[in-house]
Write an enzyme that holds these catalytic residues in place. Structure first.
Site, PDB file in Angstrom:
ATOM      1  N   TYR A  86     -22.240 -27.514  42.979  1.00 11.90           N
ATOM      2  CA  TYR A  86     -21.334 -27.046  44.039  1.00 11.90           C
ATOM      3  C   TYR A  86     -21.927 -25.805  44.705  1.00 11.90           C
ATOM      4  O   TYR A  86     -22.030 -25.734  45.929  1.00 11.90           O
ATOM      5  CB  TYR A  86     -19.953 -26.739  43.465  1.00 11.90           C
ATOM      6  CG  TYR A  86     -18.981 -26.246  44.495  1.00 11.90           C
ATOM      7  CD1 TYR A  86     -18.334 -27.138  45.343  1.00 11.90           C
ATOM      8  CD2 TYR A  86     -18.701 -24.891  44.627  1.00 11.90           C
ATOM      9  CE1 TYR A  86     -17.436 -26.698  46.308  1.00 11.90           C
ATOM     10  CE2 TYR A  86     -17.812 -24.439  45.585  1.00 11.90           C
ATOM     11  CZ  TYR A  86     -17.182 -25.338  46.417  1.00 11.90           C
ATOM     12  OH  TYR A  86     -16.300 -24.891  47.371  1.00 11.90           O
ATOM     13  N   SER A  94     -18.768 -22.095  51.283  1.00 13.75           N
ATOM     14  CA  SER A  94     -17.969 -21.396  50.279  1.00 13.75           C
ATOM     15  C   SER A  94     -18.630 -20.079  49.921  1.00 13.75           C
ATOM     16  O   SER A  94     -19.848 -19.931  50.051  1.00 13.75           O
ATOM     17  CB  SER A  94     -17.867 -22.270  49.024  1.00 13.75           C
ATOM     18  OG  SER A  94     -17.320 -21.553  47.936  1.00 13.75           O
TER      19      SER A  94
END
Length: 158
Positions: free
Chosen positions: A36, A23
């Site tokens: 995350y 990401s």
């Protein structure tokens, strides 16, 4: 780990392509998404290191750093705003912005085609970032000092 199982086969055949999904949060560290962001940074870093290890064997390693994608992920999220008062409502604002971005994110089919295009390349790069706005954000985060990067990401997410 599946890498241990597949790498001997790829080395013997003298070619292969491993694609990992990460990401933009790997470089644009999102507040209140600490784990995350850290896990995506680990995937990206692992991919860079592995690419160096296996290059002599004709094996390519690519990490695709994605931005927001419009999937069912937003509805499935388990939210906790514990501590929101201590942070002056920033947790709620940050989660709300993430949900908005996800719901208006890239089409999963477009991402699938993008990744398929990468797999078909004869000489793929180690990292690809999907989406023009995410490419720009990723580049800024890699070039700017940490304080400036923090201000930009902080403005976006509360």
């Amino acid at each position: 780990m599946c890498y241990k199982a597949v790498l001997p086969f790829l080395r013997r055949q003298g070619k292969g392509h491993i694609v990992n999904i990460s990401s933009v949060a790997a470089v644009a560290h999102i507040p209140f998404q600490t784990f995350y962001s850290a896990s995506k940074a680990a995937v990206s870093s692992y991919s860079y290191a592995l690419a160096n290890e296996v290059k002599p064997y004709g094996i390519h390693v690519t990490v695709v750093e994605l931005g927001d994608i419009c999937t069912g992920f937003t509805k499935a999220r388990q939210k906790s705003i514990l501590g929101d008062d201590e942070y002056g409502g920033r947790i709620s604002r940050s989660v709300s912005q993430m949900e908005h971005d996800e719901q208006n994110g890239m089409d999963p089919a477009d991402i699938g085609r993008y990744i398929a295009g990468i797999v078909e390349k004869k000489k793929p790069a180690v990292v690809y970032v999907a989406g023009a706005q995410y490419k720009f954000l990723s580049l800024l985060c890699k070039l700017l000092p940490a304080a400036a990067r923090g201000k930009i990401v902080g403005k976006i997410y509360g």
